[in-house]
Design an enzyme around this catalytic site. Structure first.
Site, PDB file in Angstrom:
ATOM      1  N   ASP A   1       0.744  -1.357   0.612  1.00 21.00           N
ATOM      2  CA  ASP A   1      -0.124  -0.004  -0.018  1.00 21.00           C
ATOM      3  C   ASP A   1       0.374   1.509   0.180  1.00 21.00           C
ATOM      4  OD1 ASP A   1      -2.243   1.487   0.048  1.00 21.00           O
ATOM      5  OD2 ASP A   1      -1.909   2.041   2.264  1.00 21.00           O
TER       6      ASP A   1
ATOM      7  N   GLU B   1       3.365  -7.844   7.576  1.00 24.01           N
ATOM      8  CA  GLU B   1       2.248  -8.622   7.072  1.00 24.01           C
ATOM      9  C   GLU B   1       2.401  -9.523   5.876  1.00 24.01           C
ATOM     10  OE1 GLU B   1      -0.575  -5.805   6.181  1.00 24.01           O
ATOM     11  OE2 GLU B   1      -0.840  -5.534   8.311  1.00 24.01           O
TER      12      GLU B   1
ATOM     13  N   TYR C   1      -6.695  -3.151  13.022  1.00 26.40           N
ATOM     14  CA  TYR C   1      -7.670  -2.546  11.958  1.00 26.40           C
ATOM     15  C   TYR C   1      -9.272  -2.408  12.665  1.00 26.40           C
ATOM     16  CZ  TYR C   1      -3.561  -0.473  10.047  1.00 26.40           C
ATOM     17  OH  TYR C   1      -2.708   0.004   9.149  1.00 26.40           O
TER      18      TYR C   1
HETATM   19  C1  GCB Z   1      -1.470  -2.022   6.329  1.00 27.67           C
HETATM   20  C2  GCB Z   1       0.455  -2.361   6.199  1.00 27.67           C
HETATM   21  C3  GCB Z   1      -0.012  -0.736   5.725  1.00 27.67           C
HETATM   22  C4  GCB Z   1      -1.261  -0.135   4.663  1.00 27.67           C
HETATM   23  C5  GCB Z   1      -2.081  -0.259   6.112  1.00 27.67           C
HETATM   24  C6  GCB Z   1      -3.732   0.433   5.879  1.00 27.67           C
HETATM   25  O1  GCB Z   1      -1.866  -3.473   7.134  1.00 27.67           O
HETATM   26  O2  GCB Z   1       1.701  -2.705   6.637  1.00 27.67           O
HETATM   27  O3  GCB Z   1       1.336  -1.020   4.378  1.00 27.67           O
HETATM   28  O4  GCB Z   1      -0.607   1.158   4.553  1.00 27.67           O
HETATM   29  O5  GCB Z   1      -2.441  -1.492   6.606  1.00 27.67           O
HETATM   30  O6  GCB Z   1      -3.370   1.273   6.125  1.00 27.67           O
HETATM   31  O7  GCB Z   1      -4.247  -0.207   4.962  1.00 27.67           O
END
Ligand code: GCB
Length: 607
Positions: free
Chosen positions: A167, A418, A474
């Site tokens: 990302d 990840e 998250y």
């Molecule tokens: C993650 C990734 C990171 C992303 C983030 C997101 O798990 O490690 O690179 O930017 O989530 O904001 O979705």
């Protein structure tokens, strides 16, 4: 051992270093005909391109910004005749993702991996008292066997396009400084230090790697310039009485000077700054000099307006000022090792770094950050490309540890971000990666990797390799966001209870948690994407963290908004920043400042 020296370039009585930063020539090579057409002897139709910088964001047309394939940089550099008898080389801070270097038209070097320095030795191709042409053929394609992992798609119109399994925008080019260096033929290639602390005394153990049998002298100086210890030989111990230790947000640096002598003549001299400190994990504690520390800080990116991933002293300075203002003490170099100057500043400012190798995208999905929450599996480590990927990965670990091992700021190695860990096929891969890092790091720093949402206590096959368990979570964003956040919290606590149940007796930290937030949106009551929701999301997460004794750190995602590929989940980039991309605070920054300034450095310690 790597065949070339990774030492940061410095000027000493025996060494020269001239910056080659500035405007270079640049040309895209869409059909990869540059070599056949002799472009290493002069680009036919170049434009100007600043170095260091990503090439992408200077352009006003989309095909250039998104360009994937081969491209060339070229410059000229004058080599004075006084340097005869030395080894002359061009040192690149990085070239993303792979580069072939030509000196006066002759190929001298090929390097793979976009985030590490490498040296192109000019050798017999150098021309003294003349300008020398330096040409670099760079390629930025993503593949299954390089890290970061992704694909290169060919569109029906014939253009190549980056499809990252990660990302962040696939910025490329000569993104870090380039230097012309002159080093004695008999030289210091590398050195390594590690520490033992005793009552009122520190033992600074060292080894020096060189290509000579001549006498080697090592000396240590304090910040006043007073010599505090000396030793002779390729390996030895410098004994420091009443040492001033390097502490979190309270740094003290000694200068180490290494010399090769022949009689009274100095053949080579190199110097560096080191901090005396130990780091280890004991039970659920992360110990610095034996004292527990709680990590407060960020996952970051090298990312800013106009220069993309290019290194900039001004941006770095602003970032450190903001991190100090907000009360942070640490960051992770997500998702690749950063430019060397960042570690030097962290050394001086007393910040703790989790140093991450670019092993991101080991989960075959373009939207893994979303799909991991859905339980999707991609059988990543069963692919036939895995053995080759492992080789690339180990090489990247070796380069990172070789480059960064002497920095006091580096307290941990993050070996993957990840990856897919829900299948047994990941286990042998992890075993090799984790053993290798342990074997080559003399300081035996704790190793970790960042666990994706579906790497759960009952599904993850690989957490046992980690000395520190790092969770990217998250709840309240990708899972149960908005008004459902209470359900998110319930699921979050359920997961944490399950980890507690396992009784791993190791520290846990959060290497990611965050909510996309537009700096333009205010809303009462909150909605997702508003500044109010970001704070509510953070409050919920911190309530959970604070309920578990074994949670020993929080690094929010992300320090600042950053560029990604375009798509329906990203509005001109990832907006989880606590600061905007222009490094101004969102509401959450003031919330963090209050929290972090009130949490003691040893929060939750048993002391
Ligand atoms: C993650 C990734 C990171 C992303 C983030 C997101 O798990 O490690 O690179 O930017 O989530 O904001 O979705």
């Amino acid at each position: 051992m790597l065949e070339y020296s990774m030492l940061y370039p410095r000027e000493t009585v025996s060494r020269r270093c001239v910056s080659m930063d500035g405007l270079w020539k640049f040309q895209f090579d869409e059909t990869s005909q540059g070599v056949a057409n002799n472009w290493m002897n002069g680009l036919p139709n170049p434009i100007d391109m600043p170095v260091p910088a990503s090439f992408n964001d200077f352009f006003t047309d989309k095909e250039s910004r998104e360009y994937v394939g081969d491209f060339w940089y070229e410059t000229e550099v004058f080599v004075p005749a006084e340097w005869k008898g030395k080894e002359i080389a061009v040192r690149f801070g990085s070239a993303t993702h792979r580069a072939t270097v030509y000196i006066n038209g002759v190929q001298v070097m090929y390097h793979e991996g976009g985030f590490m320095p490498f040296v192109a030795v000019m050798g017999e191709h150098v021309r003294y008292n003349e300008k020398n042409r330096i040409s670099v053929l760079v390629n930025n394609e993503l593949t299954a066997t390089n890290i970061p992992v992704g694909e290169t798609k060919v569109l029906p119109n014939g253009k190549k396009m980056a499809k990252p399994y990660f990302d962040f925008f696939n910025y490329a080019g000569l993104q870090r400084s380039v230097n012309l260096i002159a080093t004695p033929i008999e030289n210091i290639k590398d050195y390594t230090v590690w520490f033992e602390l005793e009552e009122n005394k520190a033992k600074v153990n060292y080894t020096v790697d060189s290509n000579t049998n001549k006498e080697i002298c090592v000396a240590l100086y304090d910040e006043n310039g007073t010599q505090v210890a000396t030793s002779i030989g390729k390996e030895g111990v410098l004994i420091v009485e009443n040492p001033i230790l390097w502490k979190v947000r309270d740094a003290y640096l000694y200068k180490i000077v290494i010399e090769i002598f022949e009689g009274d003549t100095i053949i080579d001299r190199y110097y560096d700054e080191i901090g005396i400190r130990t780091v280890e994990v004991k039970g659920t504690e992360i110990l610095l000099n034996g004292s527990p520390v709680y990590l407060k800080g960020f996952g970051k990116h090298e990312d800013s307006d106009i220069i993309g991933r290019g290194f900039s002293y001004p941006v770095m300075k602003r970032d450190f000022e903001l991190m100090k203002w907000i009360g942070a003490n640490s960051f992770r170099t997500s998702h690749y090792p950063y430019s060397e100057e960042m570690y030097q500043m962290a050394d001086r400012e007393g910040f703790l770094i989790i140093d991450e190798v670019p092993a991101v995208g080991l989960f075959a999905s373009i939207m893994n950050f979303l799909e991991a929450s859905s339980g999707k599996q991609t059988a990543f480590f069963k692919r036939e490309t895995t053995p080759q990927l492992l080789k690339t990965h180990l090489r990247a670990i070796e380069e990172m540890i070789t480059r960064d091992k002497n920095h006091p700021c580096v307290i941990s190695w993050s070996l993957l971000n990840e990856p897919e860990t829900t299948d047994e096929s990941a286990v042998p891969y992890f075993e090799k990666v984790f053993e290798f890092a342990h074997e080559i790091d003399v300081q035996k720093r704790p190793r970790t990797f960042a666990l994706i949402m579906n790497s759960l206590p009952h599904t993850c096959k690989c957490y046992q390799f980690s000395d520190i368990i790092s969770l990217n979570r998250y709840y309240g964003w990708y899972l149960n966001g908005g008004y459902e956040i209470s359900e998110g919290e319930e699921k979050f606590r359920k997961e944490m209870d399950a980890w507690k149940e396992l009784n791993l007796n190791r520290p846990f930290i959060f290497t990611e948690y965050g909510a996309d937030t537009s700096a333009m949106e205010r809303k009462l009551p909150s909605v997702m994407w508003s500044q109010e929701y970001q704070v509510e999301y953070l409050e919920m997460n911190h309530n959970v963290f604070d309920s578990y004794e074994f949670v020993k750190g929080e690094q929010v995602w992300n320090f600042a908004d950053f560029q990604t590929t375009e798509g329906i989940l990203r509005m001109n980039g990832n907006k989880k920043g606590i600061f905007t991309r222009q490094r101004q605070p969102k509401e959450a920054a003031f919330y963090f400042k209050k929290r972090w300034e009130s949490l003691p450095e040893n929060y939750k310690s048993h002391e």
